[in-house]
Design a protein around this motif. Structure first.
Motif, PDB file in Angstrom:
ATOM      1  N   LEU A  60     -16.515 -18.820  11.030  1.00 53.37           N
ATOM      2  CA  LEU A  60     -16.243 -20.092  10.370  1.00 53.37           C
ATOM      3  C   LEU A  60     -15.918 -19.959   8.884  1.00 53.37           C
ATOM      4  O   LEU A  60     -15.257 -20.827   8.304  1.00 53.37           O
ATOM      5  N   ALA A  61     -16.365 -18.875   8.267  1.00 52.20           N
ATOM      6  CA  ALA A  61     -16.057 -18.693   6.841  1.00 52.20           C
ATOM      7  C   ALA A  61     -14.555 -18.603   6.604  1.00 52.20           C
ATOM      8  O   ALA A  61     -14.075 -18.888   5.499  1.00 52.20           O
ATOM      9  N   LEU A  62     -13.798 -18.239   7.632  1.00 49.33           N
ATOM     10  CA  LEU A  62     -12.348 -18.141   7.485  1.00 49.33           C
ATOM     11  C   LEU A  62     -11.719 -19.488   7.152  1.00 49.33           C
ATOM     12  O   LEU A  62     -10.718 -19.560   6.432  1.00 49.33           O
ATOM     13  N   THR A  63     -12.303 -20.566   7.663  1.00 50.47           N
ATOM     14  CA  THR A  63     -11.779 -21.891   7.318  1.00 50.47           C
ATOM     15  C   THR A  63     -12.599 -22.545   6.212  1.00 50.47           C
ATOM     16  O   THR A  63     -12.062 -23.316   5.418  1.00 50.47           O
ATOM     17  N   GLU A  64     -13.879 -22.252   6.153  1.00 49.04           N
ATOM     18  CA  GLU A  64     -14.700 -22.814   5.078  1.00 49.04           C
ATOM     19  C   GLU A  64     -14.157 -22.426   3.709  1.00 49.04           C
ATOM     20  O   GLU A  64     -14.226 -23.201   2.749  1.00 49.04           O
ATOM     21  N   TRP A 109      -7.421  -5.507  11.984  1.00 48.17           N
ATOM     22  CA  TRP A 109      -8.471  -5.005  12.868  1.00 48.17           C
ATOM     23  C   TRP A 109      -9.596  -4.441  12.018  1.00 48.17           C
ATOM     24  O   TRP A 109      -9.385  -3.452  11.339  1.00 48.17           O
ATOM     25  N   GLU A 110     -10.759  -4.966  11.960  1.00 47.60           N
ATOM     26  CA  GLU A 110     -11.199  -6.195  12.557  1.00 47.60           C
ATOM     27  C   GLU A 110     -11.958  -6.994  11.517  1.00 47.60           C
ATOM     28  O   GLU A 110     -12.037  -6.584  10.359  1.00 47.60           O
ATOM     29  N   TYR A 111     -12.611  -8.091  11.904  1.00 49.68           N
ATOM     30  CA  TYR A 111     -13.107  -9.061  10.938  1.00 49.68           C
ATOM     31  C   TYR A 111     -14.390  -8.665  10.201  1.00 49.68           C
ATOM     32  O   TYR A 111     -14.465  -8.738   8.963  1.00 49.68           O
ATOM     33  N   PHE A 112     -15.430  -8.250  10.891  1.00 49.78           N
ATOM     34  CA  PHE A 112     -16.801  -8.312  10.380  1.00 49.78           C
ATOM     35  C   PHE A 112     -17.036  -7.523   9.095  1.00 49.78           C
ATOM     36  O   PHE A 112     -17.923  -7.876   8.303  1.00 49.78           O
ATOM     37  N   ASN A 113     -16.294  -6.466   8.864  1.00 47.41           N
ATOM     38  CA  ASN A 113     -16.524  -5.625   7.683  1.00 47.41           C
ATOM     39  C   ASN A 113     -15.274  -5.504   6.817  1.00 47.41           C
ATOM     40  O   ASN A 113     -15.114  -4.540   6.061  1.00 47.41           O
ATOM     41  N   SER A 114     -14.395  -6.495   6.904  1.00 44.78           N
ATOM     42  CA  SER A 114     -13.114  -6.426   6.201  1.00 44.78           C
ATOM     43  C   SER A 114     -13.289  -6.278   4.690  1.00 44.78           C
ATOM     44  O   SER A 114     -14.090  -6.985   4.075  1.00 44.78           O
ATOM     45  N   GLN A 115     -12.514  -5.372   4.122  1.00 45.86           N
ATOM     46  CA  GLN A 115     -12.472  -5.209   2.679  1.00 45.86           C
ATOM     47  C   GLN A 115     -11.461  -6.206   2.070  1.00 45.86           C
ATOM     48  O   GLN A 115     -10.519  -6.601   2.750  1.00 45.86           O
ATOM     49  N   PRO A 116     -11.658  -6.688   0.877  1.00 47.29           N
ATOM     50  CA  PRO A 116     -12.598  -6.156  -0.110  1.00 47.29           C
ATOM     51  C   PRO A 116     -13.999  -6.760  -0.077  1.00 47.29           C
ATOM     52  O   PRO A 116     -14.873  -6.317  -0.818  1.00 47.29           O
ATOM     53  N   GLY A 117     -14.244  -7.751   0.758  1.00 50.46           N
ATOM     54  CA  GLY A 117     -15.549  -8.409   0.747  1.00 50.46           C
ATOM     55  C   GLY A 117     -16.629  -7.681   1.512  1.00 50.46           C
ATOM     56  O   GLY A 117     -17.817  -7.878   1.256  1.00 50.46           O
ATOM     57  N   LYS A 131     -12.610 -12.556   2.816  1.00 46.94           N
ATOM     58  CA  LYS A 131     -11.757 -12.303   1.655  1.00 46.94           C
ATOM     59  C   LYS A 131     -10.485 -11.546   2.018  1.00 46.94           C
ATOM     60  O   LYS A 131      -9.455 -11.697   1.358  1.00 46.94           O
ATOM     61  N   TRP A 132     -10.536 -10.726   3.063  1.00 49.02           N
ATOM     62  CA  TRP A 132      -9.319 -10.012   3.480  1.00 49.02           C
ATOM     63  C   TRP A 132      -8.220 -11.005   3.830  1.00 49.02           C
ATOM     64  O   TRP A 132      -7.080 -10.876   3.358  1.00 49.02           O
ATOM     65  N   ALA A 133      -8.535 -11.992   4.656  1.00 50.11           N
ATOM     66  CA  ALA A 133      -7.540 -12.984   5.063  1.00 50.11           C
ATOM     67  C   ALA A 133      -7.006 -13.755   3.867  1.00 50.11           C
ATOM     68  O   ALA A 133      -5.802 -14.031   3.761  1.00 50.11           O
ATOM     69  N   ALA A 134      -7.892 -14.110   2.941  1.00 51.35           N
ATOM     70  CA  ALA A 134      -7.461 -14.855   1.763  1.00 51.35           C
ATOM     71  C   ALA A 134      -6.514 -14.025   0.899  1.00 51.35           C
ATOM     72  O   ALA A 134      -5.513 -14.540   0.381  1.00 51.35           O
ATOM     73  N   GLU A 135      -6.808 -12.739   0.769  1.00 55.33           N
ATOM     74  CA  GLU A 135      -5.964 -11.867  -0.056  1.00 55.33           C
ATOM     75  C   GLU A 135      -4.571 -11.697   0.552  1.00 55.33           C
ATOM     76  O   GLU A 135      -3.557 -11.793  -0.150  1.00 55.33           O
TER      77      GLU A 135
END
Length: 311
Positions: A51-55, A283-291, A298-302
């Motif tokens: 949900l943080a992806l849309t929050e 690939w994949e979400y849970f440990n995406s950098q840089p967050g 943060k990866w998606a936002a960047e």
């Protein structure tokens, strides 16, 4: 895409007979997608919510829940499972609620089928009438917007064509069908799937929304535009149908991770060079950098900012 453990589950999926997948809320052919693979739902015993992806208004367009497998009906395990457990296991209740929330916010939710664990596509190829209904009923039960077919085992061209045709017939024109070949498979090079992607595109290209091409683990790189360009310059598959797949962390694959600054530079160059550029998949979400695990969104936002996607 998938450098995950090969997992077998314990209970059968209770297939619902009624519903159909809800219609997509965004055009499946729209360019500049931000695709996130969501395979690790629990990290060290703690639930990882998408949900943080849309929050945080990241600009994410598609979340692909992974990995769904079809098991041998004559074996000791349940015929359908999601990672370690059946999709209906209590541990996934919150996940399905969260994914439904994302869908209500306009994000497409797809299921990634197959990947590194073999067997699902061999069964669909050789015993279609037995195993396809399991996949169909799973999609109906969870009202998914589409499926990502990640064929990392030998399958016939006729077999994958039959799966795509059945999905389109059962779920209609708005249902999103994607595939996840290694990048080189789309430029005439190495291929894990058995069938020829050029031939598949010629016969079923109208039913394929896009390809989540894997540019890592030796099958391509995203440190420059070269490997992506090699696909587009062949003149068969347009840029609008090629999403550049990359690792979100060096921990998520054997090789090919590209740091955020370089990735954003490459994405910006691709968007400028190829009108209608399909976008990026992580690939994949849970440990995406840089967050990292504290802020994987943060990866998606960047990457969305690099593609100038409105958030």
């Amino acid at each position: 895409m998938k450098r995950r453990s090969v997992l077998l589950a314990a209970l059968a999926l209770t297939a619902a007979s009624g519903g159909t997948a809800m219609a997509a809320r965004k055009p499946s052919a729209a360019g500049k997608r931000v695709v996130v693979y969501y395979q690790t739902q629990y990290a060290n015993g703690t639930y990882v919510s998408p949900l943080a992806l849309t929050e945080h208004r990241t600009g994410v367009t598609d979340v692909l829940v992974a990995a769904v497998h079809l098991n041998d009906l004559n074996g000791p395990y349940a015929p359908v499972h999601l990672n370690d457990d059946p999709p209906g296991a209590a541990k996934y209740d919150r996940m399905w609620r969260d994914l439904k929330t994302l869908r209500g916010q306009g994000v497409h939710v797809l299921a990634m089928v197959g990947g590194a664990a073999p067997g699902s596509f061999t069964r669909l190829d050789e015993e279609f009438d037995t195993y396809y209904p399991l996949l169909r009923d799973f999609i109906r039960r969870y009202e998914l917007d589409g499926v990502d077919l990640d064929v990392e085992e030998r399958m016939s061209l006729a077999g994958i064509e039959r799966v795509i045709s059945a999905l389109r017939a059962d779920f209609g024109a708005d249902f999103i069908i994607t595939l996840a070949p290694v990048g080189s498979a789309l430029s005439g090079g190495g291929n894990l799937s058995g069938f020829d992607y050029d031939a598949l595109y010629r016969s079923r290209g109208g039913d394929i929304a896009w390809f989540n091409a894997q540019f890592y683990n030796g099958w391509g790189r995203m440190n420059s535009t070269a490997d992506y360009d090699a696909i587009i310059t062949r003149g068969l598959i347009p840029a609008s149908k090629v999403v550049a797949g990359t690792l979100t962390s060096p921990a998520n694959g054997g090789s090919g991770y590209v740091g955020m600054a370089t990735l954003k530079s490459t994405l910006g160059a691709l968007a400028s060079k190829h009108p209608g550029f399909g976008g990026v998949a992580g690939w994949e979400y849970f440990n995406s950098q840089p967050g990292g695990t504290a802020a994987p969104w943060k990866w998606a936002a960047e990457v969305a900012s690099a593609l100038k996607i409105r958030r």
